[in-house]
Enzyme design. Structure first.
Site, mmCIF file in Angstrom:
data_model
loop_
_atom_site.group_PDB
_atom_site.id
_atom_site.type_symbol
_atom_site.label_atom_id
_atom_site.label_comp_id
_atom_site.label_asym_id
_atom_site.label_seq_id
_atom_site.Cartn_x
_atom_site.Cartn_y
_atom_site.Cartn_z
ATOM 1 C CG HIS A 58 20.320 37.824 26.819
ATOM 2 N ND1 HIS A 58 19.875 38.296 26.026
ATOM 3 C CD2 HIS A 58 18.606 37.523 26.639
ATOM 4 C CE1 HIS A 58 18.548 38.426 25.378
ATOM 5 N NE2 HIS A 58 18.091 37.897 26.122
ATOM 6 C CG ASN A 131 16.344 40.168 21.844
ATOM 7 O OD1 ASN A 131 17.457 40.029 22.602
ATOM 8 N ND2 ASN A 131 15.247 39.645 21.900
ATOM 9 C CE1 TYR A 341 12.314 38.632 30.201
ATOM 10 C CE2 TYR A 341 14.792 39.904 30.407
ATOM 11 C CZ TYR A 341 13.923 39.648 29.618
ATOM 12 O OH TYR A 341 14.291 39.091 28.401
#
Length: 506
Positions: A58, A131, A341
């Site tokens: 990303h 997404n 993350y």
């Protein structure tokens, strides 16, 4: 290097041989993952540190601030304060992105699109990180670094490699559903304004009575779905590689504010137990006929960031960031992302990344974390940095306690992610092809697949192509025949790589 030297036993970075490289250790086949599976942590932690300073995935993206307004009452499902009453507004930041490309790549590449939202609520920031697709390529986080490596650059040529991509996909039929979406025109959206967004994972909602249901979040674009064809995407890549970035900024500057309708699917625990396959499998969707969409509210983007680096590049999202009334599920990919993350953001931006203005909760934050790089919020000043203590007034509010989750097993081990009832990789892609797509979309899908697979090269070329063709035949006979025809391939040669029953079918 001799062939003998190429054959090496799989080990950890410290040299310890290990066996389970694809299935994470969990409590039962469908239960949550265990912290003790250090192979999972080692793979994800190393993966997060492979690129500096841009995001590993990303990397190329854009974003905008906006508001979420509640239009329908869902308090029977959740006590989350942002849904507490109709008309309530919550400020948010949304970042769109391509997934596999570097920061300088083109906006129109064939790729999934990231759809990450940070809701600034009075109970903390809620990050819904998804997404533009309701499914993903894999269902176990231990496979994520391997998958993304195939989408990046070949270690020898430093070029993107169709061979790596299709080799991986052909060996992992669980990816088929997402690959079909990627190879359709939805793999090349016209702009960020003209795509749907999904939380993708299964999450849970908890109401005021501490009752839990499972939920999927959907965001339907009110601008309408609009895609480039493959040829149009390539043409725009040459004309304006920043087309989607420019399109979003110009639309907001003209006060043509993009909007999405938030909707949810809801499943009770009883329905989850009776579901014919694992409802927490990220490679599959919940049928809308069985679990219809419920309206929730409207998301609007109405403010362009004043400084791209400060507010888009430094924005940091993590599925670990949920709030009271919204929680996790046993979705194995979600469980892995809870770890990876936050780890990625600490590596990329530092341990105090949540003090950066775009990431900072605008309401009260009270804890005993101190020091580290870029501690810019006063660092607690002269208050204690330990708990409990006799000096500050930080207390634990027991009313935020979450109800316990009943697990389906007391057995911990490495369970096959494609075990019984979880190994049907073809029914949903078949429904997508036959029931959702029209003739024009099916035609473009075949053309895009043939074009993408034509890039496969090397001594394993025929094996990879024939192996993937067998998956297309399993999805639908006419799809497999159309792709084989596009290659000019002898069907008899294909059948040498197919299981006996499939060869007889053809």
């Amino acid at each position: 290097m001799t062939d003998q030297n190429r054959s090496r036993r799989l080990t950890t970075a410290s040299g310890k041989p290990y066996v389970e490289n694809e299935n994470s250790k969990s409590v039962g086949a469908r239960g949550p993952l265990l912290l003790e599976d250090f192979i999972l942590h080692e793979k994800l932690a190393h993966f997060n540190r492979e690129r500096i300073p841009e995001r590993v995935v990303h990397a190329k993206g854009t974003g905008a601030f906006g508001t979420f307004t509640v239009t329908h009452d869902i308090t029977r499902y959740t006590k989350a304060k942002l849904f507490s009453e109709i008309g309530k507004q919550t400020k948010l930041f949304l970042r769109f992105s391509t997934v596999g490309g570097e920061k300088g790549s083109a906006d129109t590449e064939r790729d999934p699109r990231g759809f990450a939202i940070k809701f600034y609520t009075e109970d903390g920031n809620w990050d819904l990180v998804g997404n533009n697709t309701p499914v993903f390529f894999i269902k176990d986080p231990k496979k994520f670094p391997d998958f993304i490596h195939t989408q990046k650059r070949d270690p020898r040529t430093n070029c993107k490699s169709a061979t790596m991509m299709w080799d991986f996909w052909s060996l992992n039929p669980e990816s088929l559903h997402q690959v079909m979406i990627l190879m359709s025109d939805r793999g090349t959206p016209y702009s960020y304004r003209h795509l749907d967004g999904f939380g993708s994972h299964t999450f849970s909602l908890i109401n005021a009575n501490n009752e839990r249901v499972w939920v999927k979040f959907h965001f339907k674009t009110l601008q309408g779905i609009k895609n480039f064809t493959a040829e149009e995407a390539v043409e725009m890549k040459g004309k304006d590689p920043d087309f989607a970035q420019r399109d979003l900024v110009e639309a907001i500057d003209k006060k043509d504010f993009p909007k999405w309708a938030m909707k949810i699917q809801v499943m009770t625990d009883e329905e989850a137990q009776a579901f014919p396959w694992n409802p927490f499998d990220l490679t599959k969707v919940w049928p809308h006929g069985d679990f219809p969409l419920h309206d929730v509210g409207i998301l609007e983007l109405n403010q362009v960031p004043r400084n791209y680096f400060a507010e888009v590049e430094q924005s940091a999202f993590a599925p670990a960031h949920v709030i009271d009334g919204i929680s996790y599920s046993p979705d194995k990919m979600l469980q892995g992302r809870i770890l990876s993350y936050t780890d990625a953001q600490r590596y990329r931006l530092g341990g105090n990344y949540e003090q950066i203005p775009v990431n900072r909760c605008p309401f009260m934050v009270a804890n005993h974390q101190r020091d580290g790089l870029m501690a810019v919020n006063g660092n607690g000043e002269d208050t204690p940095n330990y708990f409990p203590n006799s000096f500050d007034d930080i207390y634990v509010d027991e009313s935020y306690t979450e109800p316990a989750v009943e697990l389906d097993s007391a057995v911990a081990g490495w369970f096959d992610r494609n075990g019984a009832n979880d190994n049907d990789h073809y029914s949903q892609p078949a429904a997508l092809y036959n029931k959702v797509m029209n003739d024009y979309e099916r035609h473009n899908l075949v053309a895009n697949i043939v074009d993408a697979m034509s890039g496969i090269s090397g001594e394993k070329k025929d094996i990879i192509i024939n192996r993937q063709l067998c998956h297309w035949f399993r999805v639908d006979m006419s799809l497999g025949m159309a792709i084989a025809k596009g290659f000019g391939i002898d069907i008899n040669a294909v059948m040498q790589h197919a299981p006996k029953q499939q060869a007889e079918l053809v």
